[in-house]
Design an enzyme around this catalytic site. Structure first.
Site, PDB file in Angstrom:
ATOM      1  N   HIS A 202       0.854  -1.192   0.000  1.00 30.39           N
ATOM      2  CA  HIS A 202       0.000   0.000   0.000  1.00 30.39           C
ATOM      3  C   HIS A 202       0.884   1.234   0.000  1.00 30.39           C
ATOM      4  O   HIS A 202       1.943   1.252   0.626  1.00 30.39           O
ATOM      5  CB  HIS A 202      -0.888   0.017   1.247  1.00 30.39           C
TER       6      HIS A 202
ATOM      7  N   ASP B  54      -7.988  -5.225  -0.170  1.00 36.02           N
ATOM      8  CA  ASP B  54      -8.439  -6.093  -1.262  1.00 36.02           C
ATOM      9  C   ASP B  54      -8.067  -7.561  -1.068  1.00 36.02           C
ATOM     10  O   ASP B  54      -8.527  -8.411  -1.832  1.00 36.02           O
ATOM     11  CB  ASP B  54      -7.843  -5.583  -2.581  1.00 36.02           C
TER      12      ASP B  54
HETATM   13  C1  SDX Z   1      -6.224   0.019  -2.980  1.00 34.72           C
HETATM   14  O1  SDX Z   1      -4.421   4.458  -2.025  1.00 34.72           O
HETATM   15  C2  SDX Z   1      -5.368   3.860  -1.433  1.00 34.72           C
HETATM   16  O2  SDX Z   1      -5.807   4.240  -0.352  1.00 34.72           O
HETATM   17  C3  SDX Z   1      -5.947   2.681  -2.176  1.00 34.72           C
HETATM   18  C4  SDX Z   1      -6.984   1.849  -1.427  1.00 34.72           C
HETATM   19  C5  SDX Z   1      -8.253   2.608  -1.195  1.00 34.72           C
HETATM   20  O3  SDX Z   1      -8.998   2.267  -0.257  1.00 34.72           O
HETATM   21  O4  SDX Z   1      -8.569   3.496  -2.035  1.00 34.72           O
HETATM   22  O5  SDX Z   1      -6.445   1.433  -0.185  1.00 34.72           O
HETATM   23  C6  SDX Z   1      -7.360   0.619  -2.239  1.00 34.72           C
HETATM   24  O6  SDX Z   1      -6.014   0.358  -4.109  1.00 34.72           O
HETATM   25  C7  SDX Z   1      -5.310  -0.939  -2.256  1.00 34.72           C
HETATM   26  C8  SDX Z   1      -4.122  -1.429  -3.153  1.00 34.72           C
HETATM   27  C9  SDX Z   1      -4.647  -2.518  -4.081  1.00 34.72           C
HETATM   28  N1  SDX Z   1      -3.592  -2.905  -5.042  1.00 34.72           N
HETATM   29  C10 SDX Z   1      -2.941  -4.087  -4.917  1.00 34.72           C
HETATM   30  O7  SDX Z   1      -3.117  -4.890  -4.010  1.00 34.72           O
HETATM   31  C11 SDX Z   1      -1.965  -4.375  -6.055  1.00 34.72           C
HETATM   32  C12 SDX Z   1      -0.672  -4.937  -5.485  1.00 34.72           C
HETATM   33  N2  SDX Z   1       0.007  -3.825  -4.764  1.00 34.72           N
HETATM   34  C13 SDX Z   1       1.009  -3.087  -5.450  1.00 34.72           C
HETATM   35  O8  SDX Z   1       0.872  -2.995  -6.837  1.00 34.72           O
HETATM   36  C14 SDX Z   1       1.503  -1.837  -4.719  1.00 34.72           C
HETATM   37  O9  SDX Z   1       1.803  -2.238  -3.441  1.00 34.72           O
HETATM   38  C15 SDX Z   1       0.606  -0.613  -4.670  1.00 34.72           C
HETATM   39  C16 SDX Z   1       0.137  -0.218  -6.026  1.00 34.72           C
HETATM   40  C17 SDX Z   1      -0.553  -0.836  -3.781  1.00 34.72           C
HETATM   41  C18 SDX Z   1       1.453   0.530  -4.086  1.00 34.72           C
HETATM   42  O10 SDX Z   1       2.405   0.847  -5.014  1.00 34.72           O
HETATM   43  P1  SDX Z   1       3.623   1.842  -4.683  1.00 34.72           P
HETATM   44  O11 SDX Z   1       3.366   2.585  -3.415  1.00 34.72           O
HETATM   45  O12 SDX Z   1       3.883   2.624  -5.926  1.00 34.72           O
HETATM   46  O13 SDX Z   1       4.808   0.876  -4.351  1.00 34.72           O
HETATM   47  P2  SDX Z   1       5.816   0.271  -5.434  1.00 34.72           P
HETATM   48  O14 SDX Z   1       5.044  -0.373  -6.551  1.00 34.72           O
HETATM   49  O15 SDX Z   1       6.823   1.318  -5.776  1.00 34.72           O
HETATM   50  O16 SDX Z   1       6.518  -0.910  -4.600  1.00 34.72           O
HETATM   51  C19 SDX Z   1       7.611  -0.642  -3.706  1.00 34.72           C
HETATM   52  C20 SDX Z   1       8.407  -1.953  -3.665  1.00 34.72           C
HETATM   53  C21 SDX Z   1       8.853  -2.428  -5.055  1.00 34.72           C
HETATM   54  O17 SDX Z   1      10.000  -3.250  -4.870  1.00 34.72           O
HETATM   55  P3  SDX Z   1      11.497  -2.554  -5.085  1.00 34.72           P
HETATM   56  O18 SDX Z   1      11.468  -1.849  -6.415  1.00 34.72           O
HETATM   57  O19 SDX Z   1      11.672  -1.628  -3.897  1.00 34.72           O
HETATM   58  O20 SDX Z   1      12.413  -3.752  -5.043  1.00 34.72           O
HETATM   59  O21 SDX Z   1       7.581  -3.022  -3.154  1.00 34.72           O
HETATM   60  C22 SDX Z   1       7.361  -3.996  -4.161  1.00 34.72           C
HETATM   61  C23 SDX Z   1       7.722  -3.336  -5.486  1.00 34.72           C
HETATM   62  O22 SDX Z   1       8.150  -4.317  -6.421  1.00 34.72           O
HETATM   63  N3  SDX Z   1       5.949  -4.343  -4.100  1.00 34.72           N
HETATM   64  C24 SDX Z   1       5.479  -5.592  -4.248  1.00 34.72           C
HETATM   65  C25 SDX Z   1       4.091  -5.464  -4.072  1.00 34.72           C
HETATM   66  N4  SDX Z   1       3.767  -4.184  -3.842  1.00 34.72           N
HETATM   67  C26 SDX Z   1       4.925  -3.488  -3.868  1.00 34.72           C
HETATM   68  N5  SDX Z   1       6.089  -6.775  -4.499  1.00 34.72           N
HETATM   69  C27 SDX Z   1       5.275  -7.851  -4.592  1.00 34.72           C
HETATM   70  N6  SDX Z   1       3.930  -7.813  -4.427  1.00 34.72           N
HETATM   71  C28 SDX Z   1       3.314  -6.639  -4.167  1.00 34.72           C
HETATM   72  N7  SDX Z   1       1.993  -6.587  -4.009  1.00 34.72           N
END
Ligand code: SDX
Length: 436
Positions: free
Chosen positions: A313, A370
């Site tokens: 998140h 989610d």
């Molecule tokens: C919602 O914003 C809100 O409030 C949203 C929400 C709401 O109520 O409105 O809470 C609802 O959208 C919840 C999120 C639902 N999405 C997912 O579950 C999809 C999976 N999650 C990710 O795609 C990600 O965690 C996000 C999109 C939620 C957040 O993305 P960020 O903040 O841009 O973080 P990032 O993608 O830059 O990740 C940081 C690191 C990376 O690794 P490094 O480059 O540091 O090595 O964490 C890793 C990412 O690869 N990472 C994950 C991961 N999420 C982040 N690795 C594996 N699985 C994951 N789910």
């Protein structure tokens, strides 16, 4: 604001550029958060800030929802989500989020009456439904129909923002998003549409419109109704998430409420945002079908070949409090329905593995709202392609409240971010015959 003399009264941030020191005011929120006000930065320094994804940028000051991502705190208008989940309902929370306080009994009765008064979509909207193919994704239908529905109320939509008209618009949108969603499901299944019943409460009516038949009403199990109402309540608002920021962006141009909400639906649809609840179930089903106990998938996620959907998140660097509540509600509902779901067992195994794995620990990746919400929706009988629609129904009060906050703030400006240009420097037109 001066660029050198210290204004000792308010705290400032000092920024040095080319040997010149600028002082930028630091604003403090009611929960002690601090923000550097850069509203004069470009005028003073000629520089802008750059913040991909706005991870460090506040777009507004808002009084609706407070999140402390480090502590896993979520409050609607100051009330902890845990208390609301235990004692409140989706409709009561919708009122709280939009109007700022829990309603009195009289206010709640009037609000419920308004929702009942406006639960029917205009009969001519049925022709729009006829135009969609049965395979159309319900989020595409929902966004289209929300915008289309405003065409049927020219009087209500005319003349810009007005609190009296807003109250009717808000009630119509909250009530009809449910009707549109149910109608789109029935259309996709080739089933006759089922009209809402005035006698039913909000979530009861949604299930009735989804699953009743012309000659047989859907049996409304109170446990099922309560579980779905809780899912809606937990999604009701979440400060400046992607879709709410989209709603505010559209609202900032002074577009109408329906256009702003329709844009919010589109932003929510993405699998990184609200579409994640559908992606989580697809992920769990794939793990189940491959006979993986989750180990292979976790390794694939760590090597970035897969993404553990429902995890991570932008704000929560701790357990999403909504996920904790929904996880317990999953156990409770399945026990009351005397059933199990192998995907819930897989989800729990994935969580257990991930929260003890350095990759996830280092990146502070925990289950978000989610991760478990799809399990409840499966138990309720909501089809997979409708999961994000349920999220949109839940989030509607938050979108409406943010729209209202912009419209009632006479100082709110149109959202128009700057950019750092990295394209071609100046060059001139060359006739096609000279282009080689
Ligand atoms: C919602 O914003 C809100 O409030 C949203 C929400 C709401 O109520 O409105 O809470 C609802 O959208 C919840 C999120 C639902 N999405 C997912 O579950 C999809 C999976 N999650 C990710 O795609 C990600 O965690 C996000 C999109 C939620 C957040 O993305 P960020 O903040 O841009 O973080 P990032 O993608 O830059 O990740 C940081 C690191 C990376 O690794 P490094 O480059 O540091 O090595 O964490 C890793 C990412 O690869 N990472 C994950 C991961 N999420 C982040 N690795 C594996 N699985 C994951 N789910």
């Amino acid at each position: 604001m001066s660029n050198s003399e210290a204004t000792t009264s308010s705290p400032v941030a000092r920024l040095e550029i080319d040997g010149k020191v600028y002082e930028l005011p630091i604003r403090r929120g009611t929960e002690g958060e601090r923000a550097i006000d850069i509203s004069q930065l470009r005028a003073l320094t000629g520089c802008i800030t750059l913040d991909d994804g706005y991870a460090n940028t506040g777009s507004c000051q808002s009084a609706i929802t407070f999140i402390d991502g480090e502590k896993g705190i979520l409050r609607y208008r100051g009330i902890p989500i845990e208390e609301l989940a235990e004692h409140s309902t989706f409709v009561e929370c919708a009122y709280l989020i939009i109007y700022g306080n829990l309603p009195t009994q009289r206010q709640l009765s009037r609000f419920s009456e308004l929702l009942s008064d406006h639960q029917m979509v205009h009969e001519d909207m049925k022709y729009h439904f006829e135009g969609f193919p049965a395979t159309a994704h319900p989020m595409a239908i929902l966004s289209s129909m929300i915008n289309a529905s405003s065409c049927f109320y020219p009087g209500l939509m005319a003349g810009g923002y007005n609190p009296e008209r807003f109250e009717i618009q808000a009630a119509r949108l909250i009530s009809q998003v449910r009707t549109i969603a149910a109608f789109s499901y029935r259309k996709s299944r080739g089933l006759p549409i089922i009209y809402p019943k005035r006698a039913y409460k909000y979530t009861q009516n949604f299930l009735h419109m989804m699953f009743s038949m012309p000659n047989e009403d859907y049996p409304l199990d109170p446990e099922v109704v309560r579980a779905l109402d809780l899912v809606l309540l937990l999604h009701a608002d979440h400060e400046q998430n992607c879709s709410t920021a989209t709603v505010r962006t559209v609202a900032s141009s002074r577009a109408n409420l329906f256009a702003s909400a329709a844009a919010g639906v589109c932003a929510l649809w993405g699998p990184l945002h609200g579409g994640a609840n559908q992606a989580v179930i697809e992920m769990l089903q794939a793990i189940h079908d491959e006979g993986d106990d989750g180990t292979k998938f976790i390794e694939a996620a760590k090597s970035k070949k897969r993404r553990l959907m429902g995890f991570g998140h932008r704000v929560y660097k701790n357990y999403d409090p909504r996920a904790r509540i929904i996880k317990k509600a999953c156990d409770d509902l399945l026990a009351k329905l005397n059933t199990t779901d192998p995907l819930l067992d897989i989800a729990k195994r994935l969580e257990e593995a991930a929260i003890h794995d350095d990759y996830f620990i280092e990146r502070k990746l925990y289950p978000n709202v989610d991760f478990y919400s799809g399990i409840i929706m499966r138990a309720v009988g909501i089809p997979l392609e409708m999961f994000t629609v349920i999220f949109a129904i839940g989030r509607m009060p938050g979108w409406i409240a943010n729209y209202k906050e912009i419209m009632e703030n006479s100082e709110s400006r149109i959202y128009r971010p700057r950019q750092l240009y990295i394209g071609q420097t100046l060059r001139h037109y060359v006739p096609v015959e000279e282009r080689g």
